[in-house]
Design a protein around this motif. Structure first.
Motif, mmCIF file in Angstrom:
data_model
loop_
_atom_site.group_PDB
_atom_site.id
_atom_site.type_symbol
_atom_site.label_atom_id
_atom_site.label_comp_id
_atom_site.label_asym_id
_atom_site.label_seq_id
_atom_site.Cartn_x
_atom_site.Cartn_y
_atom_site.Cartn_z
ATOM 1 N N UNK A 285 30.943 31.934 32.176
ATOM 2 C CA UNK A 285 31.776 31.052 32.996
ATOM 3 C C UNK A 285 33.038 31.748 33.511
ATOM 4 N N UNK A 286 32.882 32.963 33.928
ATOM 5 C CA UNK A 286 33.994 33.672 34.556
ATOM 6 C C UNK A 286 34.176 33.176 35.985
ATOM 7 N N UNK A 287 35.362 33.326 36.566
ATOM 8 C CA UNK A 287 35.555 32.951 37.968
ATOM 9 C C UNK A 287 34.563 33.654 38.892
ATOM 10 N N UNK A 288 34.271 34.929 38.600
ATOM 11 C CA UNK A 288 33.329 35.677 39.443
ATOM 12 C C UNK A 288 31.923 35.097 39.347
ATOM 13 N N UNK A 289 31.532 34.698 38.149
ATOM 14 C CA UNK A 289 30.196 34.119 37.965
ATOM 15 C C UNK A 289 30.082 32.792 38.703
ATOM 16 N N UNK A 290 31.083 31.954 38.563
ATOM 17 C CA UNK A 290 31.036 30.648 39.217
ATOM 18 C C UNK A 290 31.083 30.797 40.727
ATOM 19 N N UNK A 291 31.835 31.791 41.199
ATOM 20 C CA UNK A 291 32.001 31.997 42.637
ATOM 21 C C UNK A 291 30.696 32.404 43.316
ATOM 22 N N UNK A 292 29.904 33.227 42.632
ATOM 23 C CA UNK A 292 28.673 33.731 43.246
ATOM 24 C C UNK A 292 27.487 32.780 43.083
ATOM 25 N N UNK A 293 27.605 31.821 42.151
ATOM 26 C CA UNK A 293 26.491 30.910 41.890
ATOM 27 C C UNK A 293 26.488 29.780 42.910
ATOM 28 N N UNK A 294 25.350 29.580 43.547
ATOM 29 C CA UNK A 294 25.225 28.472 44.501
ATOM 30 C C UNK A 294 23.870 27.810 44.338
#
Length: 326
Positions: A285-294
């Motif tokens: 649940x890192x910001x980078x992980x959430x940002x790339x998940x769609x």
């Protein structure tokens, strides 16, 4: 395909013809995303809607009945990895879980298929959608954004709800706050067409039913909880036991409206168990992980087709939001 199957498909198509009339959408995908920002605000690196969430992982095991109505690969193999993101409503990334505006909650799931591709379902915790069309949804968002606490009565939202009673019910009749994201039922409000290996087809809507049942909080209990209690509960929950949902397909009957998510199909419609979702852990649940998940509503696989024009409209807007938050 056998002649009898062609006949069955023709009869089915004729039965639903009036419900599948094409709807013309005048709002562009960018205008839809802009309307969401106008309503909730625009935040760096945040989703336009369902901005606050938590990502989990697990697997999906299909039921024997699933492949009888749909030839999609994840209904035919023993097990598929899944990524599930639970979320609050709105595009406000720091909204409190105790805020009434954080309803309906969201559940989005990504099935990871053997060929490396994926297929998605996007759902929320209210059975139904506030409006029938994409253009009406933009009108609703615009009315909300122009109806602050200092607005003159009747507000633009008052005027909209006066002529859209389903939207009024949606905004005023949400479920109470739940004990957990794991104690809510979630609904895919748009319809899909399932096609099996014999060529027979049915129209369906998805339902996610929690194994532990729905559990809600009293206002007194809710007042004692913090702004991130749902995410904290999921982390605690998955540290000690799995979370399970049963995935159902609600089957439309001739005469049911397919192309209007604001019209809920009757509860007595047949449901077929598609399988079980078992969530086993929380991701980084890192910001980078959430940002790339769609999750894209029309990301389907062979055996599944979209049956509601709103799915196509939504799916054109999602990539814009994804690009904005990169």
């Amino acid at each position: 395909m056998k002649k009898s199957n062609y006949i069955s498909l023709f009869i089915l198509a004729m039965s639903f013809t009036t419900q599948l009339q094409a709807q013309t959408t005048t709002s562009t995908p960018q205008q839809m995303v802009d309307a969401l920002h106008q309503t909730f605000g625009k935040y760096p690196n945040a989703r336009a809607v369902h901005a606050k969430g938590i990502i989990t992982e697990g697997f999906f095991t299909p039921s024997p009945e699933a492949k009888k109505i749909c030839k999609a690969v994840h209904f035919s193999i023993a097990k598929s990895p899944v990524t599930v993101r639970f979320s609050d409503f709105t595009g406000i990334p720091n909204i409190s879980d105790t805020d009434a505006h954080s309803n309906p909650r969201g559940l989005a799931i990504k099935f990871h298929l053997p060929d490396g591709k994926t297929t998605d379902i996007v759902s929320h915790s209210y059975n139904g959608f506030p409006v029938a069309t994409t253009d009406e949804f933009r009108e609703l968002l615009t009315a909300i954004s122009k109806s602050g606490s200092d607005s003159i009565k009747p507000t633009p939202l008052d005027a909209f709800l006066e002529t859209h009673p389903v939207a009024k019910t949606f905004l005023t009749n949400q479920k109470p706050a739940s004990v957990s994201f794991a104690n809510l039922s979630y609904y895919g409000v748009n319809a899909f067409k399932f096609i099996n290996s014999k060529g027979s087809a049915v129209y369906i809507r998805y339902q996610f039913i929690p194994e532990e049942g729905e559990k809600f909080l009293s206002q007194e209990a809710l007042s004692q909880l913090g702004p991130n209690y749902l995410n904290e509960e999921i982390k605690s929950h998955l540290s000690s036991k799995n979370i399970k949902f049963r995935l159902y397909a609600q089957i439309a009957q001739p005469g049911d409206t397919i192309n209007n998510p604001s019209i809920v199909w009757p509860e007595n419609r047949k449901r077929i168990l598609l399988g079980t979702i078992i969530l086993t852990k929380v991701t980084a649940n890192t910001p980078a992980e959430d940002k790339k998940l769609s999750f894209i509503p029309n990301a389907v696989t062979d055996g599944i087709e979209t049956a509601d024009v709103m799915l196509e409209d939504r799916s054109k807007a999602y990539p814009i939001s994804v690009k904005e938050r990169q």
